[in-house]
Design an enzyme around this catalytic site. Structure first.
Site, PDB file in Angstrom:
ATOM      1  N   GLU A  57       0.818  -1.212   0.000  1.00  0.00           N
ATOM      2  CA  GLU A  57       0.000   0.000   0.000  1.00  0.00           C
ATOM      3  C   GLU A  57       0.853   1.265   0.000  1.00  0.00           C
ATOM      4  OE1 GLU A  57      -2.962   0.409  -0.728  1.00  0.00           O
ATOM      5  OE2 GLU A  57      -3.631  -1.662  -0.668  1.00  0.00           O
ATOM      6  N   TYR A 140      -6.385   6.940   3.820  1.00  0.00           N
ATOM      7  CA  TYR A 140      -6.537   5.885   2.824  1.00  0.00           C
ATOM      8  C   TYR A 140      -5.820   4.600   3.250  1.00  0.00           C
ATOM      9  CZ  TYR A 140      -5.353   2.775  -0.834  1.00  0.00           C
ATOM     10  OH  TYR A 140      -5.163   1.607  -1.520  1.00  0.00           O
ATOM     11  N   ASP A 158      -9.627   6.228  -2.745  1.00  0.00           N
ATOM     12  CA  ASP A 158      -8.406   6.660  -3.416  1.00  0.00           C
ATOM     13  C   ASP A 158      -8.818   7.310  -4.740  1.00  0.00           C
ATOM     14  OD1 ASP A 158      -9.200   4.546  -4.990  1.00  0.00           O
ATOM     15  OD2 ASP A 158      -7.153   3.953  -5.454  1.00  0.00           O
TER      16      ASP A 158
END
Length: 377
Positions: A57, A140, A158
């Site tokens: 991520e 996020y 996102d």
DNA sequence: TAGACGTGGCG
DNA sequence: TCGCCAAGTCT
């Protein structure tokens, strides 16, 4: 009472209508059936290991999947666990990050790993507050790790999700602000199922990345095209509205590829450098205008002499490289210059051409440009 | 809070 | 070739 009507219709823009809510609910099933069949097999999807999800991520922030894959494989090979990352030198972490950009991500990752070992017994915290307390993890990323690794029923928002939902609902405004943002958040929450929220979140992003793309979206292949208002209008590309961008500034720089018997000289950029702060790379100096090759060689020789204690050979102009760093459009004029250290005590750090991958992309390009030219000569 | 931050894919 | 934009965060 005209103003009251105005007020109430404006206020109503902050809530989805019942019909919009129904349309959003109808996303979930077809989207997740599509994802079950069409999702890409990506290395970080092998399992739900929180460390693997976390690293992926962070790397995926503002960076496309195709770019990330080789970096992810290499990074996991070298730093397979939180502990291995927490014990690493910052310079080595940054070597493995070099070329990916946004280097604070790499620095934060190492500091966060140390925090995880010190404060959480080496396991990523499985709650939002704990995740967000780690440097580099914002709204996020906390939601992504929470849903994908820990099955928390929280939606992620996102750039992909923003685009998919802005089109689906024809949101006119900036999805990061105001009413559009409020509606977007409500929609993302409504679309989220309680079962396998991580797969659903990845499905939303995957759809945005592979079908509902910024340009030339593939509405013919979209599992939720029938409910999509932008598709119905026939102009999906119009949503979300284009963002305002800073005007690019062309800047000219001189780059010194100082070739010594032990390799090419590199140094750390200053903390207040305009870009690539504290990063290793070849010496760079700004110049006001585009120099011609002879001026560049002469000027660079003087600059190197003023800052290094070398016996210098003949400076030779190689080429101009173009490279953009945020709003700066750099024109880098590469000059090579052979040198031998006059004083062993002050021997500088050097790199071999084969190790140029350990440098930021700009410096990698410069070194490879010089190597290519000298091979031809 | 708007601006800074790196780089590469893609039309 | 060039400009837009990307699985955002920090200050």
């Amino acid at each position: 009472m005209g103003h009251l009507k105005t007020m109430s219709s404006r206020a109503s823009n902050r809530k989805l209508t019942p019909s919009q809510r129904n349309r959003v609910r109808s996303i979930t099933t077809p989207l997740n059936e599509w994802y079950a069949v069409r999702h890409r097999d990506l290395p970080w999807r092998e399992n739900q290991d929180p460390y693997r999800v976390w690293i992926s991520e962070i790397m995926l922030q503002q960076t496309q999947v195709k770019t990330v894959i080789p970096y992810y494989e290499r990074f996991m090979g070298r730093f397979p666990t939180v502990v291995s990352l927490s014990e690493a030198d910052e310079d080595e972490v940054l070597e493995y990050w070099a070329g990916l950009g946004y280097y604070s991500r790499g620095r934060n990752l190492r500091v966060a790993a140390q925090q995880v070992v010190r404060d959480h017994g080496g396991a990523l915290p499985n709650d939002e507050a704990g995740l967000r307390s780690l440097p580099g993890i914002g709204e996020y990323t906390a939601a992504a790790i929470g849903s994908i690794a820990f099955d928390h029923a929280v939606p992620v928002i996102d750039g992909n999700v923003e685009r998919v939902l802005a089109r689906y609902l024809t949101l006119e405004g900036d999805p990061k602000k105001g009413d559009s943002n409020t509606l977007l958040r409500e929609a993302a929450r409504i679309a989220l199922p309680n079962e396998q929220p991580g797969d659903h979140n990845q499905a939303m992003m995957e759809l945005g990345a592979t079908v509902c793309t910024p340009r030339a979206p593939g509405c013919g292949d979209c599992p939720i095209a029938s409910g999509c208002r932008a598709n119905k209008l026939g102009r999906p590309e119009a949503f979300p509205p284009p963002r305002q961008r800073r005007k690019p500034e062309i800047q000219h720089w001189l780059a010194a590829v100082i070739v010594t018997p032990t390799g090419i000289v590199v140094r750390r950029a200053a903390e207040d450098a305009p870009f690539l702060k504290t990063q290793w790379g070849v010496p760079l100096w700004p110049v006001d205008d585009a120099p011609d090759p002879r001026q560049a060689a002469t000027k660079l020789r003087a600059l190197v002499r003023s800052e290094f204690d070398f016996e210098l050979g003949r400076a030779s102009y190689q080429a101009e490289i173009k490279h953009s760093i945020t709003y700066r459009s750099l024109r880098v004029h590469v000059v090579t210059i052979p040198a031998s250290t006059a004083n062993e005590q002050t021997a500088p750090r050097t790199v071999q051409v084969g190790d140029a991958w350990k440098l930021p992309g700009l410096h990698r390009k410069i070194v490879e440009c010089a190597a290519r030219q000298s091979t031809n000569n």
